[in-house]
Design a protein around this motif. Structure first.
Motif, PDB file in Angstrom:
ATOM      1  N   PRO A 104      60.502  16.895  31.221  1.00  0.00           N
ATOM      2  CA  PRO A 104      59.845  17.215  32.607  1.00  0.00           C
ATOM      3  C   PRO A 104      58.755  18.273  32.134  1.00  0.00           C
ATOM      4  N   GLU A 120      65.347  10.704  37.380  1.00  0.00           N
ATOM      5  CA  GLU A 120      65.574  11.676  36.309  1.00  0.00           C
ATOM      6  C   GLU A 120      66.841  11.255  35.712  1.00  0.00           C
ATOM      7  N   MET A 137      59.825  15.718  42.110  1.00  0.00           N
ATOM      8  CA  MET A 137      61.250  16.443  41.828  1.00  0.00           C
ATOM      9  C   MET A 137      61.462  16.931  43.174  1.00  0.00           C
ATOM     10  N   ILE A 182      62.355  12.804  32.836  1.00  0.00           N
ATOM     11  CA  ILE A 182      61.648  12.141  33.667  1.00  0.00           C
ATOM     12  C   ILE A 182      61.449  10.763  33.547  1.00  0.00           C
ATOM     13  N   ASP A 235      55.374  17.415  37.300  1.00  0.00           N
ATOM     14  CA  ASP A 235      56.522  16.591  37.938  1.00  0.00           C
ATOM     15  C   ASP A 235      57.287  17.230  38.876  1.00  0.00           C
ATOM     16  N   PHE A 284      56.679   7.746  39.786  1.00  0.00           N
ATOM     17  CA  PHE A 284      57.804   8.456  39.568  1.00  0.00           C
ATOM     18  C   PHE A 284      59.104   7.690  39.890  1.00  0.00           C
ATOM     19  N   ARG A 297      59.635   7.318  34.670  1.00  0.00           N
ATOM     20  CA  ARG A 297      58.440   6.914  35.326  1.00  0.00           C
ATOM     21  C   ARG A 297      58.229   5.184  35.003  1.00  0.00           C
TER      22      ARG A 297
END
Length: 187
Positions: free
Chosen positions: A25, A88, A33, A76, A29, A85, A78
């Motif tokens: 992260p 997680e 988040m 994270i 981000d 995004f 992606r």
């Protein structure tokens, strides 16, 4: 594919799958988040209450702290092609009170943006982080906790080798405690 870049005294582990990139992260981000954890659908099985921006900031710091102190943590997720995004995933040691099965084991967790669910991303990312865990940490087992009503997440965990060892109450909510033994071929 696994690759790393030096981050202070730690190596930042990035994992690539066919469709995803998993990386540490970063400050950039935080908006994604915050949107994720502020969504009431996302937290329905994770405490039931959306997180404030302050709580998400603290989460990001804890994620990075896990890497710095324990050599594992959260990534994270992606999309590789768009950079969008996804969510997680990772492992932590939350020192949860009353769940002795978690002590000394990396605790897995994953959460995806509602727009990214139903595409197989959770399974793809979980396969990558479990393979990394089995190769890297040498921990004989890992654990996770999942709300008993969260059928999709329970099925995913069980397909990846996690088994329910008991039902418990954690923070006034029912939860299933699951364990996964590292496969023999990864030892």
């Amino acid at each position: 594919m696994v690759h790393g870049a030096e981050q202070g005294s730690q190596v930042a582990v990035a994992l690539d799958t066919e469709r995803l990139t998993l990386r540490w992260p970063e400050l950039s981000d935080l908006p994604a988040m915050t949107a994720l954890w502020g969504d009431s659908d996302v937290v329905r099985y994770i405490g039931g209450k959306p997180f404030s921006a302050e709580e998400v900031w603290q989460r990001l710091l804890r994620y990075r702290g896990h890497w710095a102190l324990l050599g594992y943590g959260y990534w994270i997720i992606r999309e590789r092609t768009t950079g969008a995004f996804v969510g997680e995933i990772g492992f932590a040691d939350w020192h949860r009170t009353g769940l002795a099965e978690l002590a000394g084991r990396p605790e897995g967790g994953w959460v995806l943006s509602p727009a990214m669910q139903g595409r197989g991303y959770a399974g793809e990312a979980l396969d990558a982080v479990l393979a990394w865990l089995d190769r890297t940490l040498g921990s004989p087992s890992s654990a996770c906790i999942i709300a008993p009503d969260h059928g999709r997440s329970l099925r995913l965990a069980e397909r990846r080798g996690y088994r329910i060892v008991r039902r418990a109450t954690y923070r006034d909510s029912d939860t299933c405690v699951l364990l996964r033994e590292r496969p023999d071929d990864a030892r």
